[in-house]
Each structure stands twice: as structure tokens, then as C-alpha cells.
Design a protein around this motif. Structure first.
Motif, short mmCIF file in Angstrom:
data_model
loop_
_atom_site.label_atom_id
_atom_site.label_comp_id
_atom_site.label_asym_id
_atom_site.label_seq_id
_atom_site.Cartn_x
_atom_site.Cartn_y
_atom_site.Cartn_z
N GLY A 172 10.81 -6.67 25.79
CA GLY A 172 11.03 -7.22 24.44
C GLY A 172 10.43 -8.59 24.23
O GLY A 172 10.56 -9.17 23.15
N ALA A 173 9.79 -9.14 25.26
CA ALA A 173 9.20 -10.49 25.12
C ALA A 173 7.80 -10.41 24.54
O ALA A 173 6.83 -10.89 25.13
N LEU A 174 7.70 -9.78 23.39
CA LEU A 174 6.42 -9.68 22.67
C LEU A 174 6.67 -9.99 21.21
O LEU A 174 7.63 -9.48 20.62
N ALA A 175 5.84 -10.85 20.63
CA ALA A 175 5.98 -11.18 19.22
C ALA A 175 4.63 -11.19 18.53
O ALA A 175 3.64 -11.69 19.09
N LEU A 176 4.60 -10.62 17.33
CA LEU A 176 3.43 -10.80 16.47
C LEU A 176 3.64 -12.12 15.75
O LEU A 176 4.72 -12.37 15.21
N VAL A 177 2.62 -12.97 15.71
CA VAL A 177 2.72 -14.28 15.06
C VAL A 177 1.54 -14.39 14.10
O VAL A 177 0.41 -14.61 14.52
N SER A 178 1.83 -14.24 12.81
CA SER A 178 0.75 -14.09 11.83
C SER A 178 0.96 -14.97 10.60
O SER A 178 2.07 -15.41 10.32
N GLY A 179 -0.13 -15.17 9.88
CA GLY A 179 -0.02 -15.87 8.60
C GLY A 179 0.40 -14.94 7.48
O GLY A 179 0.83 -15.37 6.42
N ARG A 180 0.29 -13.64 7.73
CA ARG A 180 0.72 -12.67 6.72
C ARG A 180 2.24 -12.66 6.60
O ARG A 180 2.94 -13.12 7.49
N SER A 181 2.72 -12.07 5.51
CA SER A 181 4.17 -11.94 5.37
C SER A 181 4.66 -10.84 6.31
O SER A 181 3.90 -9.95 6.71
N VAL A 182 5.94 -10.90 6.67
CA VAL A 182 6.54 -9.86 7.51
C VAL A 182 6.41 -8.51 6.80
O VAL A 182 6.09 -7.49 7.41
N GLY A 183 6.62 -8.50 5.48
CA GLY A 183 6.53 -7.26 4.71
C GLY A 183 5.16 -6.61 4.81
O GLY A 183 5.04 -5.39 4.97
N ALA A 184 4.11 -7.42 4.75
CA ALA A 184 2.75 -6.88 4.86
C ALA A 184 2.53 -6.28 6.25
O ALA A 184 1.96 -5.19 6.38
N LEU A 185 2.99 -6.97 7.28
CA LEU A 185 2.82 -6.44 8.65
C LEU A 185 3.62 -5.16 8.84
O LEU A 185 3.18 -4.25 9.54
N GLU A 186 4.79 -5.09 8.23
CA GLU A 186 5.60 -3.87 8.34
C GLU A 186 4.87 -2.69 7.69
O GLU A 186 4.99 -1.55 8.14
N GLU A 187 4.12 -2.96 6.62
CA GLU A 187 3.37 -1.87 5.99
C GLU A 187 2.22 -1.39 6.87
O GLU A 187 1.93 -0.20 6.93
N PHE A 188 1.57 -2.33 7.56
CA PHE A 188 0.47 -1.93 8.45
C PHE A 188 0.99 -1.26 9.73
O PHE A 188 0.30 -0.44 10.32
N LEU A 189 2.19 -1.65 10.17
CA LEU A 189 2.74 -1.16 11.44
C LEU A 189 4.15 -0.62 11.22
O LEU A 189 5.14 -1.20 11.69
N PRO A 190 4.27 0.51 10.50
CA PRO A 190 5.59 0.98 10.08
C PRO A 190 6.56 1.28 11.23
O PRO A 190 7.75 1.13 11.07
N GLY A 191 6.05 1.68 12.41
CA GLY A 191 6.97 2.05 13.49
C GLY A 191 7.35 0.90 14.41
O GLY A 191 8.22 1.03 15.26
N PHE A 192 6.72 -0.26 14.23
CA PHE A 192 6.92 -1.36 15.17
C PHE A 192 8.28 -2.03 14.94
O PHE A 192 8.59 -2.45 13.82
N GLU A 193 9.09 -2.12 16.00
CA GLU A 193 10.45 -2.67 15.84
C GLU A 193 10.63 -4.01 16.55
O GLU A 193 11.72 -4.56 16.55
N GLY A 194 9.57 -4.53 17.13
CA GLY A 194 9.67 -5.79 17.87
C GLY A 194 9.71 -7.01 16.96
O GLY A 194 9.87 -6.90 15.74
#
Ligand SMILES: [Mg+2]
Length: 257
Positions: A55-77
Motif C-alpha cells: 500500500g506504500a504507493l501514491a499517485l501525485v498529480s496536478g490533476r484533480s482526484v476526480g479526473a484521475l479516478e475517471e482515467f483509472l476507475p479500478g485503482f483504489e490506492g
């Protein structure tokens, strides 16, 4: 450096905390933010990295969390969005207090008015800020920087960030370095070697933070960097990350050259 050389320079994945930028790092950049193509293997790769790191993995982006959730719908990290203005940890979203505030709404309307006054520019609303894009009218740069600086100066708690052909107004107390530092202090990201993979200026501050604390950093793509490691492009990085998930890092991947 090749994917194999890169993995050979990494510590074992199960003992590492992994921070990953998204655009230009895991996926190729596109003409427009919505135009990117998510590689077919990316969801599985992220799941596997999350599993091996505990679980020690994080996406760190300038995009909104909502936008990343749309690109990666199954990702729960863990997802850090808006350069740290949003955090989704254990499925719970925490957002900077300026999000949804009247002050931010007023600022956004002012930037949208500025965009209407300068045809060719585009105002992009974000949950915790607003971006003015001027790729189609680069000659307006000096004028737009001046107007956006004025807006930053008259809105307490807001600062101006310059990106490639874009000007962003956002809270002055966020940044990828701060976000990474915060995660480093909590489980399961603490007590491990950490590494950030990123491709641009907003990643460099977080890389510097990690290097100052004895951790690692890897630049993706060409250009100046403070990172000691480099992957040629997102495709090479994904290949390296796959190797990393199935091996033990440095001991398991000796160079065969
Ligand atoms: Mg990037």
C-alpha cells in the motif's frame, strides 16, 4: 539508462515507498489534457505495485482526484490531486479549505473574464484553483502574466504558478514536496526508502525534498533534473516498473552487460 539498468539501481520494491506522477510519467502527454491514452497495462501495474509495497504507493498529480479516478476507475490506492490540494487516502477524500469557497469562485470568474477579453486563451476550472492556457496565443504571455500576477496579489492565500503555456492560480500552501513529506510521516510510507518518478518542474521540488532526506528520485524524459536516475519515456518507465514488481530490486536484477 535502460529499463533493466534503472531497476538494478532501485532498492527492493517491498521495502520502498513509491510516488508516481501521472501525465508525462506513466502516460504520454497529449495535445489536450483530455486527449491522453491510458495504456492497457497501467491499471494492473498500479495494482501490482500497490500489492508488493503493502500500500506504500501514491499517485501525485496536478490533476484533480476526480479526473484521475475517471482515467483509472479500478485503482483504489492513494491519490494526491491538485499538487496536494486533494488527498484520497483509504477511499476518503480530503480537500483544501479553499475548494468551493466564495473567494475561489470569485477568482475563477475573474480569470474567465480575462479569457473572454483575450480570444485564443482558455480558462480551466479546477477544484482548488484556476488555470489560464495560452498555447494558441503565445504573444500575449507578458500581458497575461501581469494580469494573473495582479489577481494573485489581490487574493490572500493564492499564488501564481507558471507551467508550459499555462498560468495557474492555486493555494500558496500546497506543493508536491509538502504532499510527499506528509505521506512520508505516516504508515505505510514511513520507515522505507522512498522514490518519486516525475517529468516536470512541479516534480523537481518533491525530488529535491526526497534527495535531501536521503531518498531517491527518477526523471522521466529529457531535460534538466536534480534526479540521479532517468527513464527515457513513460513506456520505458512502465517496463522498468513491471520488472521491479516481479523481482527484488537491485539483488535480483544484476546487469548482464
Ligand atoms: Mg507530469
Amino acid at each position: 539508462m535502460s529499463a533493466r539498468d534503472l531497476v538494478a539501481a532501485l532498492p527492493p520494491l517491498r521495502e520502498t515507498a513509491v510516488f508516481l506522477d501521472f501525465d508525462g510519467t506513466l502516460v504520454d502527454l497529449a495535445e489536450t489534457p483530455d486527449g491522453i491514452a491510458v495504456p492497457e497495462d497501467l491499471p494492473d501495474l498500479l495494482d501490482r505495485l500497490t500489492e508488493v509495497t503493502g500500500g506504500a504507493l501514491a499517485l501525485v498529480s496536478g490533476r484533480s482526484v476526480g479526473a484521475l479516478e475517471e482515467f483509472l476507475p479500478g485503482f483504489e490506492g492513494v491519490i494526491i490531486g491538485g499538487h496536494g490540494a486533494e488527498q484520497r487516502i483509504d477511499g476518503l477524500l480530503e480537500t483544501h479549505p479553499l475548494a468551493g469557497s466564495e473567494a475561489l469562485g470569485q477568482l475563477t470568474r475573474a480569470v474567465e473574464a480575462l479569457a473572454r477579453q483575450h480570444p485564443g486563451t482558455i480558462a480551466e476550472r479546477k477544484p482548488t484553483g484556476v488555470v489560464l492556457h495560452y498555447r494558441r496565443v503565445p504573444d500575449l504571455e507578458a500581458r497575461l502574466v501581469s494580469r494573473m500576477s495582479d489577481l494573485a496579489a489581490t487574493h490572500p492565500g493564492i499564488e501564481l504558478h507558471r507551467a508550459k503555456m499555462a498560468l495557474e492560480l492555486r493555494p500558496d500552501d500546497i506543493g508536491k514536496d509538502i504532499a510527499v513529506g506528509l505521506l512520508r510521516s505516516r504508515q505505510p510510507f514511513d520507515c522505507r526508502k522512498a522514490i518519486l518518478f516525475g517529468d516536470d518542474a512541479t516534480d523537481e521540488v518533491a525530488m529535491r525534498y526526497l534527495l535531501d532526506h536521503g531518498d531517491l528520485a527518477c526523471k522521466v524524459g529529457t531535460g534538466e533534473t536534480g534526479a540521479p536516475l532517468r527513464a527515457e519515456d513513460p513506456t520505458e518507465l512502465r517496463a522498468a516498473l513491471w520488472m521491479w514488481t516481479s523481482g527484488e530490486g537491485s539483488e535480483a536484477w544484476p546487469s548482464k552487460d
